[in-house]
Design a protein around this motif. Structure first.
Motif, PDB file in Angstrom:
ATOM      1  N   ALA A  14     -25.521  -8.842 -12.062  1.00 13.96           N
ATOM      2  CA  ALA A  14     -25.469  -7.675 -11.783  1.00 13.96           C
ATOM      3  C   ALA A  14     -26.653  -7.111 -11.051  1.00 13.96           C
ATOM      4  O   ALA A  14     -26.734  -5.777 -10.659  1.00 13.96           O
ATOM      5  CB  ALA A  14     -25.427  -6.685 -13.095  1.00 13.96           C
ATOM      6  N   ASN A 543     -26.272  -3.592  -6.772  1.00 17.33           N
ATOM      7  CA  ASN A 543     -25.780  -3.889  -8.193  1.00 17.33           C
ATOM      8  C   ASN A 543     -24.278  -4.539  -8.171  1.00 17.33           C
ATOM      9  O   ASN A 543     -23.423  -3.529  -7.845  1.00 17.33           O
ATOM     10  CB  ASN A 543     -26.044  -2.710  -9.067  1.00 17.33           C
ATOM     11  N   THR A 545     -21.105  -5.201  -9.750  1.00 13.98           N
ATOM     12  CA  THR A 545     -20.487  -4.888 -10.987  1.00 13.98           C
ATOM     13  C   THR A 545     -19.021  -5.075 -11.234  1.00 13.98           C
ATOM     14  O   THR A 545     -18.608  -5.458 -10.241  1.00 13.98           O
ATOM     15  CB  THR A 545     -21.007  -3.297 -11.381  1.00 13.98           C
ATOM     16  N   CYS A 552     -22.019  -5.634 -17.313  1.00 11.79           N
ATOM     17  CA  CYS A 552     -22.405  -4.729 -16.396  1.00 11.79           C
ATOM     18  C   CYS A 552     -22.828  -3.522 -16.947  1.00 11.79           C
ATOM     19  O   CYS A 552     -23.711  -2.712 -16.745  1.00 11.79           O
ATOM     20  CB  CYS A 552     -21.668  -4.712 -15.440  1.00 11.79           C
ATOM     21  N   GLU A 576     -23.438   0.262  -5.415  1.00 10.17           N
ATOM     22  CA  GLU A 576     -22.989  -0.677  -6.526  1.00 10.17           C
ATOM     23  C   GLU A 576     -21.535  -0.738  -6.221  1.00 10.17           C
ATOM     24  O   GLU A 576     -20.918   0.112  -5.499  1.00 10.17           O
ATOM     25  CB  GLU A 576     -22.784  -0.114  -7.971  1.00 10.17           C
TER      26      GLU A 576
END
Length: 576
Positions: A14, A543, A545, A552, A576
């Motif tokens: 993540a 990130n 995810t 996550c 993300e």
């Protein structure tokens, strides 16, 4: 232990820091030189590897203790003319690093390393290129860059007429490892010893293997408590109750055969599935809407059945075949039961299996086989005891109303678990029907009903109004009610700690905006993140995810919200 493993897994999947291509940081400059231009065969020469770091940056010494940052690894590229080398370093600065929570050995500014190189006795005359390979990590007080690999080269001439003066180690340098053999007497390359500085081990140590097997076994035990496996316990118990086992020896053999079916199929099926899908393809099963819908439907049937709505029975044709199989041999029917259980539970424990195989396949060798064998053994161990337990039940008097109560409470818990899979579907499909507030409301009602049932406030099977309320039932019912009440603040924006990984995240606006932790995340728009980073002269924090990624969600709810981490993330452009 599992929280640390989950944090490590979530961190690997993540989190990543990505410098902009146009702003790629390179704070270290390396160069290599030798103490003399020529040397005879069999002599020793000194090569000086110098590094200059920009202000504010530091790297870690080759002797940095494990468990923290990545130590610098320096190797000499093998050549037929080179026999060995030994690395020397200056004394590093040792201090406690609050980011890694360990003592570290660092260098800043400018420093140098020495390579004492032994030339092969039969080295032919002529030039030879000396190449030092370096792998290192650079950090400041606030951030670290990913590990970097670089090379630096210098030339040396092998001349039998050159002076053979011995190389002397200057003051201020200490050994950073043992001598590394590069070539045998015949000039063939040989692998460095295990004690070479910074060398990656080619074989796992016995302690490393034991730790890996122990973790895999622990994963198997943890998988027993997943909602998809736990409902199989009543079915397993009822199956062995029908076996009419009379002798302890037969009960033990039946249990072993059942567990062997689990172990064999899980080991083989896990490796075959990984070979086809890859280690992370198995994990992706947990995010597949159709898989989650199937599991939710099964849980709904199990939950309503345990609450007394109806009784689940196998088709008569299947029962006839199982009866015929049991007539040919009870062990065969038990093995079939174990294989069937493995097939039913495989999709639900996919995240455990995928994570374990991802780690083991990277190491190669027998680790994938041993890892899956240990995992399946851990998963089967509780069922081994449960397989023995029915034979003991037959010798006990049929008394006590705890079994119906366990069945009803388990029905409420399975219905609560069903909504976790429905939530996965809702998040993946982006319907936003099962919001955080509605999800928690359902859980509060179901856990409250289970607690009220145990306290005698809800009239269902298993609780006699005239029966005295015992202490175990009082404590269990109170615990369920306390848990239900503790979920109420989460409906109004409060954080739930570890539970935030299993409930839907708070709703955010369609446009990127500040989250509950004060951080602003761009959604699925890497190009916009790059543009904003260039405009604001910042780095990008990516990130990776997933909508139904439990790890996550845990990472974002419990790690990114820590004050020191949130402050550091505030200096990045977040996407993300």
């Amino acid at each position: 232990m599992f929280s640390r493993l989950r944090f490590l897994f979530a961190f690997l999947l993540a989190s990543a820091v990505t410098p902009l291509p146009a702003q790629r940081l390179d704070p270290a400059k390396w160069s290599l030189s030798v103490d003399r231009p020529a040397a005879p065969p069999g002599a020793k020469v000194l090569a000086r590897l110098e590094v200059t770091l920009e202000d504010g940056w530091h790297l870690y010494s080759p002797t940095t203790p494990p468990g923290g940052p990545i130590p610098t690894r320096i190797e000499l590229e093998p050549r037929p003319q080179l026999a060995s080398f030994r690395l020397y370093q200056r004394l590093p600065t040792t201090k406690f690093d609050p980011n890694f929570k360990v003592d570290t050995e660092t260098y800043s500014g400018q420093t140098s390393f020495l390579l004492e190189i032994g030339l092969a006795g039969g080295a032919p005359p002529g030039p030879v290129e000396l190449t030092a390979r370096v792998r290192y990590q650079l950090c400041t007080d606030k951030l670290c860059l990913p590990p970097v690999r670089k090379t630096a080269s210098a030339s040396l001439t092998i001349d039998p007429a050159a002076p053979s003066g011995a190389a002397g180690i200057p003051e201020g340098f200490v050994p950073a490892g043992e001598t590394v053999v590069l070539a045998s007497a015949a000039g063939a390359a040989s692998p460095p010893p295990a004690s070479s500085p910074g060398a990656a081990p080619t074989r796992s140590s016995p302690a490393g293997w034991a730790a890996f097997v122990a973790i895999a076994f622990g994963f198997g035990l943890a998988a027993v408590f997943t909602p998809c496996v736990f409902p199989m316990i009543p079915i397993t118990v009822s199956f062995f109750l029908r076996q009419n086992v009379r002798l302890r020896r037969d009960a033990v053999i039946q249990a072993l055969v059942f567990c062997l079916g689990i172990i064999v199929l899980f080991t083989g099926l896990g490796l075959v599935t990984t070979a086809i899908l890859g280690p992370f393809g198995v994990v992706e099963l947990g995010s597949n809407p159709w898989v989650n819908l199937f599991i939710a439907a099964v849980f709904l049937a199990f939950g309503l059945s345990l609450l007394g709505a109806f009784e689940i029975t196998l088709p008569s044709g299947l029962l006839t075949r199982l009866d015929r199989a049991s007539q040919r041999g009870g062990y065969f029917g038990t093995a079939v039961m174990g294989l069937t259980f493995s097939l039913t539970a495989f999709a639900c424990v996919g995240p455990f299996v995928g994570t374990l195989l991802a780690a083991s396949i990277q190491s190669g060798g027998l680790q994938p086989v041993l890892g899956m064998l240990a995992f399946a053994t851990g998963l089967a161990s509780p069922f081994f005891l449960l397989a023995l337990f029915p034979s003991w039940l037959q010798r006990l008097p049929k008394s006590g109303g705890w079994l119906p109560r366990v069945k009803v409470v388990l029905g409420f818990l399975i219905l609560a678990a069903m909504f976790k899979y429905l939530s996965n579907i809702d998040q993946v499909m982006q319907w936003n029907l099962l919001t955080r507030e509605r999800y928690l409301a359902v859980w509060i009602v179901l856990f409250s009903l289970a607690g009220a049932y145990l306290l005698g406030l809800l009239r269902l099977e298993g609780v006699d109004p005239e029966e005295k309320l015992g202490l175990p039932r009082l404590l269990a019912g109170s615990a369920l009610l306390v848990f239900a009440v503790s979920l109420i603040p989460g409906m109004f924006g409060a954080r739930l700690g570890e539970l935030d990984a299993y409930v839907p995240p708070p709703r955010e606006g369609a446009a990127p905006g500040p989250a509950a932790d004060g951080l602003s995340w761009l959604k699925n728009d890497y190009e916009a993140a790059l543009a904003r980073a260039k405009a604001e002269n910042k780095l990008v924090f990516v990130n990776f995810t997933g909508y139904a990624c439990t790890n996550c969600h845990w990472m974002k709810a419990n790690m990114f919200t820590r004050p020191e981490i949130a402050q550091a993330l505030g200096e990045f452009i977040l996407v993300e």
